[in-house]
Design an enzyme around this catalytic site. Structure first.
Site, PDB file in Angstrom:
ATOM      1  NE  ARG A 100      10.825  39.085  49.132  1.00  0.00           N
ATOM      2  CZ  ARG A 100      12.023  39.239  49.685  1.00  0.00           C
ATOM      3  NH1 ARG A 100      12.434  38.421  50.630  1.00  0.00           N
ATOM      4  NH2 ARG A 100      12.822  40.217  49.307  1.00  0.00           N
ATOM      5  CG  HIS A 159      15.196  41.333  44.621  1.00  0.00           C
ATOM      6  ND1 HIS A 159      14.159  42.123  45.067  1.00  0.00           N
ATOM      7  CD2 HIS A 159      15.918  41.007  45.738  1.00  0.00           C
ATOM      8  CE1 HIS A 159      14.248  42.259  46.382  1.00  0.00           C
ATOM      9  NE2 HIS A 159      15.300  41.593  46.812  1.00  0.00           N
ATOM     10  CD  GLN A 204      19.028  44.232  47.383  1.00  0.00           C
ATOM     11  OE1 GLN A 204      18.281  43.885  48.284  1.00  0.00           O
ATOM     12  NE2 GLN A 204      20.079  45.010  47.601  1.00  0.00           N
ATOM     13  CG  ASP A 239      21.751  36.657  45.709  1.00  0.00           C
ATOM     14  OD1 ASP A 239      21.713  36.668  46.965  1.00  0.00           O
ATOM     15  OD2 ASP A 239      20.724  36.525  45.005  1.00  0.00           O
ATOM     16  CB  CYS A 245      20.680  41.472  47.566  1.00  0.00           C
ATOM     17  SG  CYS A 245      20.564  39.676  47.494  1.00  0.00           S
ATOM     18  NE  ARG A 277      15.676  46.587  48.780  1.00  0.00           N
ATOM     19  CZ  ARG A 277      15.097  45.399  49.027  1.00  0.00           C
ATOM     20  NH1 ARG A 277      15.790  44.427  49.580  1.00  0.00           N
ATOM     21  NH2 ARG A 277      13.828  45.171  48.683  1.00  0.00           N
TER      22      ARG A 277
HETATM   23  N1  NVA Z   1      18.386  35.320  45.191  1.00  0.00           N
HETATM   24  C1  NVA Z   1      17.905  35.469  46.530  1.00  0.00           C
HETATM   25  C2  NVA Z   1      17.711  36.904  46.876  1.00  0.00           C
HETATM   26  C3  NVA Z   1      17.310  37.145  48.307  1.00  0.00           C
HETATM   27  C4  NVA Z   1      17.045  38.576  48.608  1.00  0.00           C
HETATM   28  C5  NVA Z   1      16.613  34.700  46.698  1.00  0.00           C
HETATM   29  O1  NVA Z   1      15.755  34.766  45.802  1.00  0.00           O
HETATM   30  O2  NVA Z   1      16.460  34.013  47.702  1.00  0.00           O
HETATM   31  N1   CP Z   2      17.695  41.615  50.011  1.00  0.00           N
HETATM   32  C1   CP Z   2      16.454  41.270  50.385  1.00  0.00           C
HETATM   33  O1   CP Z   2      15.497  41.375  49.609  1.00  0.00           O
HETATM   34  O2   CP Z   2      16.363  40.862  51.666  1.00  0.00           O
HETATM   35  P1   CP Z   2      15.105  40.225  52.392  1.00  0.00           P
HETATM   36  O3   CP Z   2      14.898  38.880  51.796  1.00  0.00           O
HETATM   37  O4   CP Z   2      15.482  40.184  53.822  1.00  0.00           O
HETATM   38  O5   CP Z   2      13.909  41.112  52.131  1.00  0.00           O
END
Ligand code: NVA
Ligand code: CP
Length: 312
Positions: A107, A134, A137, A226, A265, A293
Site C-alpha cells: 500500500r 484500489h 477493493q 467514497d 469501501c 475483502r
Molecule cells: N480513496 C480512499 C480509499 C480508502 C480505502 C483513500 O485513498 O484514502
Molecule cells: N477499504 C480499505 O481499503 O480500507 P482500509 O484503508 O482500512 O484498508
C-alpha cells in the site's frame, strides 16, 4: 510474473475466475470459525509479505486472514519501520524480500513505487491501494453486488458519486473489463484519471462522466461513493463544498433503481459523503462488502500464485 497491480493485469477471464473462486470458497466455509484453514490448505508453507506506507484496517486484516485461511502465514510492516524509510531503494527491497517471501502486497502513496517493486521482484506483487487505483477493493465490491443480486455483474448499471479518486479509477477499469455500465458523477475539476478513462473507453467500456449526482443515478442498480478526502490529501474547504451536493442521502438513493444497493469501501465519513440513514439502511451492503475483502483476496492470492486461472 502474475502481479495484481491493476484489474487489466488479470484480463476479463482472470477476473471472472477470481470472482468465482471467491464465491466458492466463501460458501464452502460458511459457519466455520474464522481462523480455521480451508480444507485444501492450498498455500500451506507460503508467506505473504505486506508493506504499508499508509494506514489500513480492512486491507491489513483481510489479507492477513486470507493468508491464514489458505494455510499461509504473513509478515506485516509499515514502510517507515523498514530501511525503505531510510532510503534503501525499492529495487533493492524487492530483490531482498523476493528471497524471503512468496508474494508481496504494497500500500503506497505512489503508483510508480508499486510498479517499480513489481519490476524488480521475482515473486508476485499485489496492489493494496495506491494514489491511482484500489483494485482489490473493487473486486470485493463486485463480489458483493453479485452476492446480493444473485446474478453476474455484466449488464448491470453502477453509479459512482463523489470525488474522482483511486476507487473511481478502478471502477472505470472494472466496468470496461467485466462489461457493466458505469455512470460517474463528480464535481467539475475532480474528474477521475483521464488516462484510465481513455483506456477503458478504448477497450469498449460504457462509461459516462457527469457533473451532477442526479445524472449518475439514472438506472443505477448499485450506488457507490467514497471519502471526499483520500489519505495523503489535504482537507480543502473548497473541495468539501464542491462535493457537498454529491452526498449519498435518502433523496439521492431514491433516484436509483428500486432494489439498488449501496457500497462504500470504508472508512466512511458519516454524514459527509453518506448519511447514517443510507449507511445503516436496508439498501446498504457495506458490511458484506468489508467481509468480502477477505474472500476475494484469497482468490487473488491463488491467482497470483498460479493455483487458479492459469496465471503462471
Ligand atoms: N480513496 C480512499 C480509499 C480508502 C480505502 C483513500 O485513498 O484514502
Ligand atoms: N477499504 C480499505 O481499503 O480500507 P482500509 O484503508 O482500512 O484498508
Amino acid at each position: 510474473m502474475p502481479h495484481f497491480l491493476d484489474l487489466a493485469a488479470a484480463e476479463s477471464a482472470g477476473l471472472r475466475t477470481i470472482l468465482d473462486e471467491a464465491h466458492r470458497r466463501k460458501a464452502a466455509r460458511a459457519g466455520w470459525p474464522k481462523g480455521r484453514v480451508d480444507a485444501d490448505a492450498p498455500l500451506a508453507g507460503h508467506v505473504l509479505g505486506m508493506i504499508f506506507e499508509k494506514p489500513s484496517t480492512r486491507t491489513r486484516f483481510s489479507f492477513d486472514m486470507a493468508a491464514r485461511q489458505l494455510g499461509a502465514t504473513t509478515i506485516v510492516s509499515s514502510a517507515g519501520e523498514m530501511q525503505l524509510g531510510r532510503g534503501e531503494t525499492i529495487p533493492d527491497t524487492a530483490r531482498v524480500l523476493s528471497r524471503m517471501v512468496d508474494a508481496l502486497m504494497l500500500r503506497t502513496n505512489s503508483h510508480d513505487k508499486l510498479e517499480k517493486l513489481a519490476q524488480h521482484a521475482s515473486v508476485p506483487v499485489i496492489n493494496g491501494l495506491t494514489d491511482l487505483t484500489h483494485p482489490c477493493q473493487v473486486m470485493a465490491d463486485i463480489m458483493t453486488f453479485e452476492e446480493r443480486m444473485g446474478r453476474a455483474v455484466t449488464g448491470s448499471t453502477w453509479a459512482y458519486v463523489g470525488d474522482g479518486n483511486n476507487m473511481t479509477n478502478s471502477l472505470i477499469e472494472a466496468a470496461s473489463l467485466l462489461k457493466f455500465d458505469l455512470r460517474v458523477g463528480v464535481p467539475r475539476g475532480l474528474d477521475p484519471d483521464p488516462g484510465m478513462m481513455a483506456t477503458a473507453c478504448a477497450r469498449g467500456g460504457c462509461i459516462g462522466l457527469y457533473h451532477t449526482p442526479q445524472e449518475a443515478m439514472v438506472n443505477a442498480d448499485c450506488v457507490v461513493t467514497d471519502t471526499w478526502v483520500s489519505m495523503g490529501q489535504s482537507e480543502a474547504k473548497e473541495k468539501l463544498a464542491a462535493c457537498t451536493p454529491f452526498q449519498v442521502n435518502d433523496a439521492l438513493m431514491a433516484q436509483a433503481n428500486p432494489g439498488a444497493i449501496f457500497l462504500h469501501c470504508l472508512p466512511a465519513h458519516r454524514n459527509e459523503e453518506v448519511t447514517d440513514s443510507v449507511m445503516d439502511g436496508p439498501q446498504s451492503a457495506v458490511w458484506d462488502e468489508a467481509e468480502n475483502r477477505l474472500h476475494v483476496q484469497k482468490a487473488i492470492l491463488l491467482w497470483c500464485l498460479g493455483r487458479i486461472g492459469g496465471a503462471d
